[in-house]
Design a protein around this motif. Structure first.
Motif, PDB file in Angstrom:
ATOM      1  N   GLN A  62      53.375  95.335  87.037  1.00 22.53           N
ATOM      2  CA  GLN A  62      54.090  94.071  86.901  1.00 22.53           C
ATOM      3  C   GLN A  62      53.379  93.093  85.958  1.00 22.53           C
ATOM      4  OE1 GLN A  62      53.611  95.554  90.016  1.00 22.53           O
ATOM      5  NE2 GLN A  62      55.694  96.388  89.874  1.00 22.53           N
ATOM      6  N   ASN A  63      52.050  93.183  85.822  1.00 26.14           N
ATOM      7  CA  ASN A  63      51.343  92.254  84.927  1.00 26.14           C
ATOM      8  C   ASN A  63      50.907  92.940  83.635  1.00 26.14           C
ATOM      9  OD1 ASN A  63      49.013  93.741  85.568  1.00 26.14           O
ATOM     10  ND2 ASN A  63      48.272  92.226  87.051  1.00 26.14           N
ATOM     11  N   ILE A  64      51.669  93.928  83.217  1.00 27.07           N
ATOM     12  CA  ILE A  64      51.308  94.752  82.062  1.00 27.07           C
ATOM     13  C   ILE A  64      51.109  93.925  80.784  1.00 27.07           C
ATOM     14  CG2 ILE A  64      53.688  95.257  81.332  1.00 27.07           C
ATOM     15  CD1 ILE A  64      52.750  98.172  80.896  1.00 27.07           C
ATOM     16  N   ASP A  65      51.798  92.792  80.693  1.00 22.58           N
ATOM     17  CA  ASP A  65      51.678  91.955  79.497  1.00 22.58           C
ATOM     18  C   ASP A  65      50.337  91.215  79.443  1.00 22.58           C
ATOM     19  OD1 ASP A  65      52.652  90.562  81.790  1.00 22.58           O
ATOM     20  OD2 ASP A  65      53.148  88.844  80.531  1.00 22.58           O
TER      21      ASP A  65
ATOM     22  N   THR B 270      51.441 110.119  78.659  1.00 21.17           N
ATOM     23  CA  THR B 270      51.755 108.727  78.388  1.00 21.17           C
ATOM     24  C   THR B 270      53.210 108.448  78.735  1.00 21.17           C
ATOM     25  OG1 THR B 270      52.316 109.234  76.076  1.00 21.17           O
ATOM     26  CG2 THR B 270      50.043 108.560  76.541  1.00 21.17           C
ATOM     27  N   ALA B 271      53.511 107.176  78.951  1.00 22.71           N
ATOM     28  CA  ALA B 271      54.865 106.746  79.294  1.00 22.71           C
ATOM     29  C   ALA B 271      55.287 105.637  78.344  1.00 22.71           C
ATOM     30  CB  ALA B 271      54.923 106.249  80.730  1.00 22.71           C
ATOM     31  N   VAL B 272      56.587 105.482  78.194  1.00 16.49           N
ATOM     32  CA  VAL B 272      57.125 104.390  77.383  1.00 16.49           C
ATOM     33  C   VAL B 272      56.800 103.071  78.070  1.00 16.49           C
ATOM     34  CG1 VAL B 272      59.209 103.353  76.426  1.00 16.49           C
ATOM     35  CG2 VAL B 272      58.944 105.850  76.468  1.00 16.49           C
ATOM     36  N   VAL B 273      56.255 102.131  77.325  1.00 16.52           N
ATOM     37  CA  VAL B 273      55.847 100.845  77.890  1.00 16.52           C
ATOM     38  C   VAL B 273      57.075  99.953  78.053  1.00 16.52           C
ATOM     39  CG1 VAL B 273      54.391  98.815  77.564  1.00 16.52           C
ATOM     40  CG2 VAL B 273      53.613 101.050  76.777  1.00 16.52           C
ATOM     41  N   PRO B 274      57.285  99.395  79.242  1.00 15.17           N
ATOM     42  CA  PRO B 274      58.433  98.505  79.429  1.00 15.17           C
ATOM     43  C   PRO B 274      58.182  97.147  78.802  1.00 15.17           C
ATOM     44  CG  PRO B 274      57.102  98.492  81.389  1.00 15.17           C
ATOM     45  CD  PRO B 274      56.474  99.507  80.462  1.00 15.17           C
ATOM     46  N   GLU B 275      59.235  96.508  78.371  1.00 15.25           N
ATOM     47  CA  GLU B 275      59.094  95.132  77.910  1.00 15.25           C
ATOM     48  C   GLU B 275      58.700  94.272  79.107  1.00 15.25           C
ATOM     49  OE1 GLU B 275      62.619  93.868  75.992  1.00 15.25           O
ATOM     50  OE2 GLU B 275      62.631  95.498  74.525  1.00 15.25           O
ATOM     51  N   PRO B 276      57.886  93.240  78.880  1.00 12.48           N
ATOM     52  CA  PRO B 276      57.443  92.403  80.000  1.00 12.48           C
ATOM     53  C   PRO B 276      58.590  91.902  80.869  1.00 12.48           C
ATOM     54  CG  PRO B 276      56.268  91.814  78.015  1.00 12.48           C
ATOM     55  CD  PRO B 276      57.325  92.805  77.599  1.00 12.48           C
TER      56      PRO B 276
ATOM     57  N   THR C 116      50.568  97.020  71.170  1.00  8.80           N
ATOM     58  CA  THR C 116      51.675  96.084  71.085  1.00  8.80           C
ATOM     59  C   THR C 116      52.819  96.578  71.966  1.00  8.80           C
ATOM     60  OG1 THR C 116      51.076  95.543  68.812  1.00  8.80           O
ATOM     61  CG2 THR C 116      53.272  94.903  69.544  1.00  8.80           C
ATOM     62  N   ILE C 117      53.371  95.697  72.778  1.00  9.70           N
ATOM     63  CA  ILE C 117      54.460  96.100  73.670  1.00  9.70           C
ATOM     64  C   ILE C 117      55.782  96.075  72.910  1.00  9.70           C
ATOM     65  CG2 ILE C 117      55.688  95.582  75.813  1.00  9.70           C
ATOM     66  CD1 ILE C 117      53.155  94.468  76.959  1.00  9.70           C
ATOM     67  N   VAL C 118      56.126  97.237  72.385  1.00 10.08           N
ATOM     68  CA  VAL C 118      57.387  97.449  71.669  1.00 10.08           C
ATOM     69  C   VAL C 118      57.961  98.775  72.151  1.00 10.08           C
ATOM     70  CG1 VAL C 118      56.721  96.099  69.635  1.00 10.08           C
ATOM     71  CG2 VAL C 118      56.150  98.526  69.743  1.00 10.08           C
ATOM     72  N   PRO C 119      59.259  99.042  71.893  1.00  6.32           N
ATOM     73  CA  PRO C 119      59.879 100.268  72.417  1.00  6.32           C
ATOM     74  C   PRO C 119      59.199 101.567  72.000  1.00  6.32           C
ATOM     75  CG  PRO C 119      61.563  98.728  71.695  1.00  6.32           C
ATOM     76  CD  PRO C 119      60.250  98.142  71.279  1.00  6.32           C
ATOM     77  N   SER C 120      58.462 101.563  70.878  1.00  2.00           N
ATOM     78  CA  SER C 120      57.820 102.793  70.410  1.00  2.00           C
ATOM     79  C   SER C 120      56.425 103.009  70.998  1.00  2.00           C
ATOM     80  CB  SER C 120      57.718 102.786  68.881  1.00  2.00           C
ATOM     81  OG  SER C 120      56.968 101.659  68.433  1.00  2.00           O
ATOM     82  N   SER C 121      55.925 102.045  71.761  1.00  2.00           N
ATOM     83  CA  SER C 121      54.573 102.164  72.312  1.00  2.00           C
ATOM     84  C   SER C 121      54.561 103.025  73.571  1.00  2.00           C
ATOM     85  CB  SER C 121      54.001 100.781  72.642  1.00  2.00           C
ATOM     86  OG  SER C 121      53.815 100.024  71.465  1.00  2.00           O
ATOM     87  N   GLU C 122      53.529 103.860  73.667  1.00  2.00           N
ATOM     88  CA  GLU C 122      53.341 104.694  74.850  1.00  2.00           C
ATOM     89  C   GLU C 122      51.915 104.510  75.354  1.00  2.00           C
ATOM     90  OE1 GLU C 122      54.769 108.558  75.194  1.00  2.00           O
ATOM     91  OE2 GLU C 122      56.642 108.178  74.130  1.00  2.00           O
ATOM     92  N   TRP C 123      51.794 104.323  76.669  1.00  2.00           N
ATOM     93  CA  TRP C 123      50.494 104.092  77.291  1.00  2.00           C
ATOM     94  C   TRP C 123      50.302 105.004  78.497  1.00  2.00           C
ATOM     95  CZ3 TRP C 123      50.221  98.016  78.067  1.00  2.00           C
ATOM     96  CH2 TRP C 123      50.260  97.386  76.805  1.00  2.00           C
ATOM     97  N   ALA C 124      49.042 105.238  78.782  1.00  2.00           N
ATOM     98  CA  ALA C 124      48.630 105.790  80.072  1.00  2.00           C
ATOM     99  C   ALA C 124      47.369 105.047  80.472  1.00  2.00           C
ATOM    100  CB  ALA C 124      48.368 107.285  79.981  1.00  2.00           C
ATOM    101  N   LEU C 125      47.377 104.468  81.655  1.00  2.00           N
ATOM    102  CA  LEU C 125      46.197 103.798  82.195  1.00  2.00           C
ATOM    103  C   LEU C 125      45.882 104.462  83.524  1.00  2.00           C
ATOM    104  CD1 LEU C 125      44.154 101.421  81.803  1.00  2.00           C
ATOM    105  CD2 LEU C 125      45.622 100.128  83.372  1.00  2.00           C
ATOM    106  N   VAL C 126      44.721 105.128  83.592  1.00  2.00           N
ATOM    107  CA  VAL C 126      44.382 105.898  84.785  1.00  2.00           C
ATOM    108  C   VAL C 126      42.968 105.554  85.240  1.00  2.00           C
ATOM    109  CG1 VAL C 126      45.898 107.771  84.040  1.00  2.00           C
ATOM    110  CG2 VAL C 126      43.458 107.887  83.510  1.00  2.00           C
TER     111      VAL C 126
END
Length: 248
Positions: free
Chosen positions: A69-72, A215-221, A145-155
């Motif tokens: 929820q606080n990804i931004d 990795t997963a697609v990053v949601p917009e805030p 950068t949180i945009v539709p093409s960004s993919e993240w994994a935080l583990v």
């Protein structure tokens, strides 16, 4: 030459003392992912192997606790301890100059945790400190950068029981056994993305049968906030309903 034979033990002792002084108050940290003996183990949201466009960082958020929820707010609170990446991703067979091997699909790093609790990595901020007991995270991304093409994994490693290597906590650099080993095989919690065959939060279009990291697609805030708000509204309504039922 025989008259100089006494210099050999003296030289050996001097070298040993120099090595001890040079490493006092510092610990070496090893980190990385397993070598893939079979199919690729590091995958994107579509189930495709990660390429040289991805970076892998270990670090800490300090007292900040990252959630979906606080990804931004992650970037503002993140402290990089070390980074593995490919500075020339256009060449698929350039080896692993910075810890990322594009040809085989794995990463590895070695970095020192110095006496002031900092990092000697060129990718770390020299002013950042990683105190004894701070939680270690691994962040994989193709862009922060949180945009539709960004993919993240935080583990991270939330349950150190049965670890093959060290617990994912920064050690005391002045401790008796300061060296640490953070390996992806020990991670068991994904704040976003997936780790060791378990998918967490985020957008996926493929569910691979086996993976070490996905990795997963990053949601917009706004999207993450709406999900959180909807869940909170549901809980509030449920609480009010229970309260009214009890009063009646």
């Amino acid at each position: 030459m025989k008259t100089r034979s006494y210099l050999k033990p003296f030289l050996a002792l001097s070298l040993a003392l120099a090595w001890m002084c040079g490493t006092a108050g510092a610990g070496t940290i090893f980190w990385g992912s397993p070598f893939p003996a079979g199919p690729p183990l590091l995958l994107d949201s579509n189930g495709q192997p990660l390429d040289g466009g991805y970076s892998f960082e270990i670090g800490s958020f300090g007292s900040f606790v990252p959630t979906y929820q606080n990804i931004d707010q992650w970037v503002a609170n993140w402290k990089v301890f070390d980074r593995a990446y490919d500075p020339t991703p256009a060449d698929a067979f350039d080896g692993d100059p910075e810890g990322w091997n594009t040809e085989f699909g794995f990463f590895a790093g070695t970095v020192n945790h110095n006496a002031s609790s900092g990092s000697d990595s060129p990718d770390a901020n020299p002013l950042d400190q990683f105190a004894d007991g701070e939680k270690v995270y691994l962040w994989a991304y193709n862009s922060k950068t949180i945009v539709p093409s960004s993919e993240w994994a935080l583990v991270t490693d939330s349950n150190p029981a049965g670890n093959l290597n060290s617990n994912w906590l920064f050690p005391d650099p002045n401790g008796v056994t300061p060296d640490s080993d953070y390996q992806l095989a020990d991670a068991d919690e994904a704040i976003i993305g997936g780790v060791n065959n378990v998918q967490g939060a985020g957008g996926f279009s493929a569910v691979p049968p086996s993976f070490s990291l996905q990795t997963a697609v990053v949601p917009e805030p706004g999207s993450a906030f709406l999900l959180f708000a909807a869940a909170a509204a549901h809980l509030i309504r449920r609480s009010r309903h229970l309260t009214r039922s009890t009063l009646s």
